[in-house]
Design a protein around this motif. Structure first.
Motif, PDB file in Angstrom:
ATOM      1  N   GLU A  25       0.830  -1.207   0.000  1.00 45.87           N
ATOM      2  CA  GLU A  25       0.000   0.000   0.000  1.00 45.87           C
ATOM      3  C   GLU A  25       0.863   1.256   0.000  1.00 45.87           C
ATOM      4  O   GLU A  25       0.545   2.249  -0.660  1.00 45.87           O
ATOM      5  CB  GLU A  25      -0.920   0.001   1.217  1.00 45.87           C
ATOM      6  N   PHE A  26       1.964   1.228   0.761  1.00 47.96           N
ATOM      7  CA  PHE A  26       2.866   2.387   0.796  1.00 47.96           C
ATOM      8  C   PHE A  26       3.432   2.665  -0.597  1.00 47.96           C
ATOM      9  O   PHE A  26       3.461   3.822  -1.055  1.00 47.96           O
ATOM     10  CB  PHE A  26       3.988   2.128   1.805  1.00 47.96           C
ATOM     11  N   LEU A  27       3.912   1.624  -1.271  1.00 46.96           N
ATOM     12  CA  LEU A  27       4.474   1.823  -2.607  1.00 46.96           C
ATOM     13  C   LEU A  27       3.429   2.361  -3.575  1.00 46.96           C
ATOM     14  O   LEU A  27       3.721   3.244  -4.397  1.00 46.96           O
ATOM     15  CB  LEU A  27       5.054   0.493  -3.122  1.00 46.96           C
ATOM     16  N   TRP A  28       2.203   1.857  -3.454  1.00 49.41           N
ATOM     17  CA  TRP A  28       1.116   2.317  -4.321  1.00 49.41           C
ATOM     18  C   TRP A  28       0.790   3.788  -4.046  1.00 49.41           C
ATOM     19  O   TRP A  28       0.592   4.576  -4.963  1.00 49.41           O
ATOM     20  CB  TRP A  28      -0.091   1.424  -4.079  1.00 49.41           C
ATOM     21  N   MET A  29       0.742   4.150  -2.751  1.00 47.77           N
ATOM     22  CA  MET A  29       0.380   5.529  -2.382  1.00 47.77           C
ATOM     23  C   MET A  29       1.468   6.531  -2.765  1.00 47.77           C
ATOM     24  O   MET A  29       1.174   7.631  -3.245  1.00 47.77           O
ATOM     25  CB  MET A  29       0.116   5.609  -0.878  1.00 47.77           C
ATOM     26  N   ILE A  30       2.727   6.168  -2.542  1.00 43.16           N
ATOM     27  CA  ILE A  30       3.795   7.125  -2.841  1.00 43.16           C
ATOM     28  C   ILE A  30       4.024   7.236  -4.340  1.00 43.16           C
ATOM     29  O   ILE A  30       4.507   8.266  -4.832  1.00 43.16           O
ATOM     30  CB  ILE A  30       5.091   6.726  -2.093  1.00 43.16           C
ATOM     31  N   ASN A  33       0.611   9.203  -5.273  1.00 37.60           N
ATOM     32  CA  ASN A  33       0.419  10.385  -4.431  1.00 37.60           C
ATOM     33  C   ASN A  33      -1.043  10.544  -3.992  1.00 37.60           C
ATOM     34  O   ASN A  33      -1.719  11.522  -4.308  1.00 37.60           O
ATOM     35  CB  ASN A  33       0.888  11.647  -5.175  1.00 37.60           C
ATOM     36  N   SER A  35      -4.014   9.242  -0.596  1.00 37.27           N
ATOM     37  CA  SER A  35      -4.170   8.675   0.744  1.00 37.27           C
ATOM     38  C   SER A  35      -5.654   8.523   1.028  1.00 37.27           C
ATOM     39  O   SER A  35      -6.505   9.078   0.324  1.00 37.27           O
ATOM     40  CB  SER A  35      -3.507   9.567   1.803  1.00 37.27           C
ATOM     41  N   ASP A  57      -2.053   7.086   4.952  1.00 41.92           N
ATOM     42  CA  ASP A  57      -1.226   7.767   3.964  1.00 41.92           C
ATOM     43  C   ASP A  57       0.121   7.061   3.875  1.00 41.92           C
ATOM     44  O   ASP A  57       0.340   6.028   4.529  1.00 41.92           O
ATOM     45  CB  ASP A  57      -1.066   9.252   4.310  1.00 41.92           C
ATOM     46  N   TRP A  58       1.040   7.604   3.082  1.00 41.12           N
ATOM     47  CA  TRP A  58       2.324   6.916   2.882  1.00 41.12           C
ATOM     48  C   TRP A  58       3.112   6.788   4.183  1.00 41.12           C
ATOM     49  O   TRP A  58       3.768   5.779   4.415  1.00 41.12           O
ATOM     50  CB  TRP A  58       3.147   7.635   1.818  1.00 41.12           C
ATOM     51  N   LEU A  62       3.969   3.134   5.810  1.00 42.95           N
ATOM     52  CA  LEU A  62       5.365   2.735   5.910  1.00 42.95           C
ATOM     53  C   LEU A  62       5.727   2.398   7.362  1.00 42.95           C
ATOM     54  O   LEU A  62       6.399   1.396   7.630  1.00 42.95           O
ATOM     55  CB  LEU A  62       6.260   3.863   5.390  1.00 42.95           C
ATOM     56  N   PHE A 442      12.986   6.067  -1.514  1.00 47.17           N
ATOM     57  CA  PHE A 442      11.537   6.270  -1.490  1.00 47.17           C
ATOM     58  C   PHE A 442      11.152   7.612  -0.863  1.00 47.17           C
ATOM     59  O   PHE A 442      10.287   8.332  -1.384  1.00 47.17           O
ATOM     60  CB  PHE A 442      10.860   5.137  -0.723  1.00 47.17           C
TER      61      PHE A 442
END
Length: 575
Positions: A25-30, A33, A35, A57-58, A62, A442
């Protein structure tokens, strides 16, 4: 026993899967961009709504990934470390409750809901610190609980003050300057973060919490309890201006210097690592108070990897050498525990900021950004000396674990045969090597251009080299001159006892505040307030009710006798 092993394996698998999902999810959100913000309204009171809110959010994803990954490793590690404990199931449930409280705190952008995770961490940490149920653990648990209650009260008062803003979702108010309209609100938030992250003068509870089992220490000092205060202030960082920022800046610099100095005089293995955690928390707060919240978050994550590894290696050593934690009773362990000691020294070198290990990417960037900022002379040298002292106590620990004389008993059974304890070290060791590089790509996809003079550019490397040289050679000489410290006993006592903070936090508080509250209780609560308050009112009502009851008895005979006596008396007076 079968259920215990099954439990630690199943919890590890669950937490590991959760970590992978959060990282995805972190990779997808960052990458795209975006959340998620989820909100449920519970009750509305005078235009202020109480909602249950979650933010995904990212940053939260993370951090969740790191917390659950380290927790999975700790749960698996506990399967061997706590194997002889009769209450292993209870321990596992407590650790899972601890992790759940931290997860709830991370995803809560609401000050009311964040208090649930905040208090959950405080409550479960107290239970885990007193887990071994002896006098030392009880004192350490009470010190931990009472120190953290100050921060809990600060959060509660902050909730009351935020009522004027029309809601408690602080995520909407930190950027607009609304916090500056309410005097003292940001100082209360800073106070809460300082108590949870053990900044001066609340530092005494952090080494005392080493009374907990070593797996708990690995979890607490890497990614959960002590990082909660830093994470809270990272979320509040846009509003961190004025007095709150200045106070945090000065106290964070003093904390990292005090902890680094104290660790060089400590002989308890776990307390040395605890003081190193305190020093790194000071570094995070230091750079956070300068306005670089992403740098503080970056160092928070890299520190979590090698600090969890460091505690696991320390636990493996303590477990093998028969329970002793005194580093003077160790030495030459590299020959008989090669995997544990290699992993421990790998974590130590990452802690020092050795180039291309995890700690290097965050610590070097923090030092360069700080050197290029407007620092006064005192704060500059506090940062430099703290960096040198970190390397100094690290190489002191390396000396006692690698090249010192073998000081264990001749019948000691020491080795790395426990695969359940050594397997998590390999995964965390990989993170301590590669984690900093991946995180820097990242979190900072665009490289920072920092221009420094040559002397400032080389200062961090020079101070680290000097610190390592002094730390190693000084302990080689003290091995043959063990009683030299007694010539400066008062100085050693002052520095080694964290500037008398444990004494002031226990005896000072009990002698001053508890005696004061006792006299107040005797003179007020049990004295005049009782006489004119509850007990006085009770006696007054009791007497008046007796008169009222007597008047309502309605006895005709008594009234007739009284009337005849009164009539006879009147006739006698008249005639």
């Amino acid at each position: 026993m079968i259920w215990s092993i099954g439990m630690h394996l199943s919890s590890m698998v669950f937490l590991l899967l959760f970590s992978i999902i959060c990282m995805t999810e972190f990779l997808w959100m960052i990458l795209f961009n975006f959340s998620y913000y989820v909100e449920w309204e519970i009750v509305s009171l005078n235009s202020s709504s109480l909602e249950m809110t979650l933010i995904l959010d990212w940053m939260s994803m993370l951090f969740l990934s790191f917390v659950t990954f380290i927790s999975a490793m700790v749960m698996f590690y506990s399967g061997s470390y706590m194997a002889g404990d009769e209450n292993m199931n209870r321990f596992m449930y407590l650790v899972l409750g601890f992790v759940a409280s931290m997860v709830f705190l991370i995803i809560s952008p609401n000050l009311v809901s964040i208090l649930l995770g905040w208090d959950g961490l405080g409550l479960v940490s107290y239970v885990l610190v007193i887990y071994y149920q002896n006098e030392k653990s009880s004192g350490a648990g009470m010190l931990t609980a009472l120190s953290n209650r100050i921060g809990d009260v600060a959060i509660l008062v902050s909730i009351a003050l935020m009522f004027d803003l029309g809601g408690w979702g602080f995520i909407f108010y930190v950027d607009g300057g609304y916090f500056s309209e309410i005097s003292g609100l940001m100082i209360l938030v800073v106070l809460a973060g300082m108590t949870k992250s053990a900044q001066i003068p609340f530092s005494a509870w952090l080494p005392a919490a080493m009374a907990a089992p070593t797996p708990v220490s690995a979890l607490v000092h890497s990614s959960t309890l002590v990082t909660a205060g830093v994470y809270l202030l990272i979320r509040f960082s846009p509003a961190l201006v004025g007095w709150g920022q200045s106070i945090l800046f000065i106290l964070a610099g003093m904390t990292m210097f005090m902890a680094g100095l104290g660790a060089n005089f400590e002989t308890d293995l776990k307390k040395i690592i605890a003081l190193s955690t305190l020093s790194q928390l000071g570094v995070m707060m230091y750079i956070l108070s300068m306005g670089y919240y992403k740098l503080a978050f970056f160092h928070l994550l890299t520190h979590a990897l090698f600090k969890a590894l460091l505690f696991m290696c320390a636990g493996s050593v303590i477990h093998s050498v028969g329970g002793t934690q005194d580093i003077r009773a160790m030495g030459g362990l590299i020959y008989i525990m090669p995997l544990s000691i290699t992993s421990m020294n790998l974590a130590n070198l990452a802690l020092c900021g050795t180039p291309f290990l995890a700690g290097f990417y965050s610590k070097d960037l923090i030092l360069e950004v700080a050197f290029s900022s407007l620092l006064n002379e005192v704060c500059f040298w506090l940062l430099v000396l703290a960096t040198g002292l970190t390397v100094c106590y690290t190489f002191r620990l390396i000396y006692f674990s690698v090249s010192g004389d073998y000081n264990l008993a001749s019948l000691s059974c020491v080795g790395d045969e426990e695969s359940i304890m050594t397997s998590p070290m390999i995964f965390l060791g990989s993170g301590a090597i590669m984690g900093g590089a991946f995180l820097s790509w990242f979190i900072f996809p665009s490289p920072w251009m920092i221009c420094l003079p040559l002397n400032l550019k080389l200062l961090a490397l020079l101070v680290s080299a000097m610190g390592g040289f002094v730390g190693y050679l000084l302990n080689m000489t003290t091995e043959s001159h063990k009683l030299n410290s007694f010539s400066n006993y008062k100085v050693v006592l002052f520095v080694g006892s964290m500037w008398f903070m444990p004494f002031l936090s226990t005896y000072g508080v009990s002698n001053l505040f508890l005696r004061l509250s006792q006299s107040y209780h005797q003179s007020s609560d049990s004295g005049w307030l009782e006489y004119y308050g509850a007990q006085g009112a009770y006696k007054s009502f009791e007497e008046s009710s007796e008169y009222s009851q007597l008047a309502q008895d309605n006895s005709i005979k008594i009234y007739m006798i009284m009337f005849m006596l009164w009539l006879i008396l009147v006739v006698a007076v008249l005639f």
